[in-house]
Design a protein around this motif. Structure first.
Motif, PDB file in Angstrom:
ATOM      1  N   TYR A 116      16.290  -8.474  -4.559  1.00 21.09           N
ATOM      2  CA  TYR A 116      16.502  -7.556  -5.227  1.00 21.09           C
ATOM      3  C   TYR A 116      16.064  -6.316  -4.628  1.00 21.09           C
ATOM      4  O   TYR A 116      15.144  -6.116  -3.685  1.00 21.09           O
ATOM      5  CB  TYR A 116      15.612  -7.362  -6.810  1.00 21.09           C
ATOM      6  CG  TYR A 116      14.525  -7.065  -6.735  1.00 21.09           C
ATOM      7  CD1 TYR A 116      13.800  -5.889  -6.738  1.00 21.09           C
ATOM      8  CD2 TYR A 116      13.377  -8.218  -6.685  1.00 21.09           C
ATOM      9  CE1 TYR A 116      12.208  -5.617  -6.849  1.00 21.09           C
ATOM     10  CE2 TYR A 116      12.115  -7.973  -6.623  1.00 21.09           C
ATOM     11  CZ  TYR A 116      11.444  -6.999  -6.863  1.00 21.09           C
ATOM     12  OH  TYR A 116      10.070  -6.640  -6.774  1.00 21.09           O
TER      13      TYR A 116
ATOM     14  N   LEU B 215      11.077   4.510   0.452  1.00 21.34           N
ATOM     15  CA  LEU B 215      11.626   4.129  -0.595  1.00 21.34           C
ATOM     16  C   LEU B 215      12.397   5.390  -1.502  1.00 21.34           C
ATOM     17  O   LEU B 215      13.320   5.131  -2.121  1.00 21.34           O
ATOM     18  CB  LEU B 215      10.815   3.615  -1.718  1.00 21.34           C
ATOM     19  CG  LEU B 215      10.428   2.237  -1.645  1.00 21.34           C
ATOM     20  CD1 LEU B 215       9.209   1.743  -2.254  1.00 21.34           C
ATOM     21  CD2 LEU B 215      11.616   1.087  -1.782  1.00 21.34           C
TER      22      LEU B 215
ATOM     23  N   ASP C 283       6.851  -1.128  -5.998  1.00 25.89           N
ATOM     24  CA  ASP C 283       6.584  -2.089  -4.901  1.00 25.89           C
ATOM     25  C   ASP C 283       5.881  -1.919  -3.490  1.00 25.89           C
ATOM     26  O   ASP C 283       5.821  -2.811  -2.877  1.00 25.89           O
ATOM     27  CB  ASP C 283       8.112  -2.821  -4.813  1.00 25.89           C
ATOM     28  CG  ASP C 283       8.820  -3.378  -5.879  1.00 25.89           C
ATOM     29  OD1 ASP C 283       7.948  -4.039  -6.773  1.00 25.89           O
ATOM     30  OD2 ASP C 283      10.107  -3.232  -5.937  1.00 25.89           O
TER      31      ASP C 283
ATOM     32  N   ARG D 109      11.699  -1.119  -5.583  1.00 29.06           N
ATOM     33  CA  ARG D 109      11.274  -0.012  -6.354  1.00 29.06           C
ATOM     34  C   ARG D 109      10.138   0.592  -5.896  1.00 29.06           C
ATOM     35  O   ARG D 109       9.134   0.056  -5.291  1.00 29.06           O
ATOM     36  CB  ARG D 109      11.226  -0.316  -7.709  1.00 29.06           C
ATOM     37  CG  ARG D 109      12.274  -1.166  -8.337  1.00 29.06           C
ATOM     38  CD  ARG D 109      11.961  -1.476  -9.808  1.00 29.06           C
ATOM     39  NE  ARG D 109      10.866  -2.395  -9.958  1.00 29.06           N
ATOM     40  CZ  ARG D 109      10.969  -3.840 -10.267  1.00 29.06           C
ATOM     41  NH1 ARG D 109      11.849  -4.359 -10.437  1.00 29.06           N
ATOM     42  NH2 ARG D 109       9.553  -4.570 -10.015  1.00 29.06           N
TER      43      ARG D 109
END
Length: 161
Positions: A8, A57, A14, A11
C-alpha cells in the motif's frame, strides 16, 4: 501456504516505521557493502531518518510504498517521478520471500502510470543480483559514493505487461 504480501502507499504516519525498516535492512542485510564500518553505517542510516522520510512523503513527485504480511510492515520502497527507484528495503527475516519483488513491481506500476519509459537505480553490491533477477541490467561502470560502491542499473518499462 504463506499469506499474501499486501502493498500500500505509505502515509505520513508511516515515516517512523519506514525509517526503522530501512535502518535494520542496512545494518543486517547490507554488511557486504558497509563491512560493519560504524561511520559508513551511521552516514547511510542518517540519510533515512524519519524526518527525511516525512519530507519525501510530502513530495508529490515521490512514491513510497510499504509491504505488509499479516498487517505487519516487512518492507518499503521508493521511486521518483523521473524513473529513479531510490530504495527497496526488506526486514532481514523476510529476505527471499517475495516482499522485495512485490515492492518493486508496485513501484514500476506507479512509474508506468506516469508514462515513464524506464526505471533506473543505483544498487548496492548486495542487491545487484536481486535486481538482475527482476530484469534490471547494468547501465554503466560501478561508482563509489560516500564510501559505498553502487551498481548503476536500468530496466525498460513497457506501458503494457
Amino acid at each position: 501456504m504463506e499469506a499474501p504480501i499486501c502493498i500500500y502507499p505509505a502515509r505520513p504516519a508511516d515515516a517512523g516505521i519506514i525509517s526503522r525498516i530501512i535502518e535494520r535492512s542496512i545494518r543486517v542485510g547490507c554488511v557486504l557493502d558497509h563491512r560493519n564500518d560504524p561511520q559508513l553505517v551511521s552516514l547511510w542510516v542518517l540519510r533515512q531518518s524519519a524526518d527525511l522520510i516525512s519530507a519525501r512523503l510530502a513530495d508529490p513527485h515521490v512514491y513510497l510504498n510499504i509491504a505488509l504480511l499479516h498487517d505487519k510492515p516487512i518492507g518499503v520502497g521508493m521511486a521518483t517521478a523521473n524513473g529513479d527507484i531510490t530504495f527497496c528495503h526488506v526486514q532481514p527475516e523476510w529476505f527471499r520471500r517475495g516482499a522485495g519483488r512485490a515492492l518493486i513491481a508496485d513501484l514500476e506500476g506507479w512509474l508506468r502510470i506516469r508514462g515513464v519509459p524506464h526505471a533506473s537505480l543505483a544498487s548496492t553490491r548486495a542487491g545487484a543480483a536481486f535486481y538482475s533477477r527482476l530484469g534490471y541490467r547494468e547501465s554503466a561502470q560501478p561508482v563509489t559514493h560516500e564510501g559505498l560502491a553502487r551498481v548503476l542499473m536500468h530496466k525498460p518499462l513497457p506501458l503494457s505487461d
